[in-house]
Write an enzyme that holds these catalytic residues in place. Sequence first.
Site, PDB file in Angstrom:
ATOM      1  N   CYS A  31     -62.307  -4.459  55.604  1.00  0.00           N
ATOM      2  CA  CYS A  31     -63.494  -5.128  55.062  1.00  0.00           C
ATOM      3  C   CYS A  31     -63.472  -6.621  55.403  1.00  0.00           C
ATOM      4  O   CYS A  31     -62.679  -7.377  54.852  1.00  0.00           O
ATOM      5  CB  CYS A  31     -63.524  -4.905  53.546  1.00  0.00           C
ATOM      6  SG  CYS A  31     -64.720  -5.897  52.650  1.00  0.00           S
ATOM      7  N   CYS A  34     -64.092  -9.017  52.511  1.00  0.00           N
ATOM      8  CA  CYS A  34     -62.916  -9.037  51.627  1.00  0.00           C
ATOM      9  C   CYS A  34     -61.891 -10.042  52.138  1.00  0.00           C
ATOM     10  O   CYS A  34     -61.297 -10.796  51.362  1.00  0.00           O
ATOM     11  CB  CYS A  34     -62.271  -7.655  51.557  1.00  0.00           C
ATOM     12  SG  CYS A  34     -63.324  -6.357  50.882  1.00  0.00           S
TER      13      CYS A  34
END
Length: 107
Positions: A31, A34
């Site tokens: 991600c 993230c």
Amino acid sequence: MSTIAVTDASFDDEVLKSDKPVLVDFWADWCGPCKMIGPALEEIAEELSDKVTIAKMDIMANTDIPTQIGVKSIPLMVLFKDGQPVAQKLGAAPKSALKGWLEGELG
């Protein structure tokens, strides 16, 4: 204090039974957003260490808790107080926005 890693096995003790609020960042290695907020959360963990613990949970390595909580998109940050989820923030944001949101929720 820097962020701590929590797992399905340690979630109960480290988050739900914590004597201070815990912000859990649900993330995954693949991600991009993230990874973008990771350094900001490390800094916030240091700056607000007296008020909150910041924990990170890899949703690929730990599937039970994210499923129970209903994590559908990441990054998802959930603030727990006294063992209960009280606020959440979805998506990446600049450090100032993340810290401002968290401070507002902590009171």
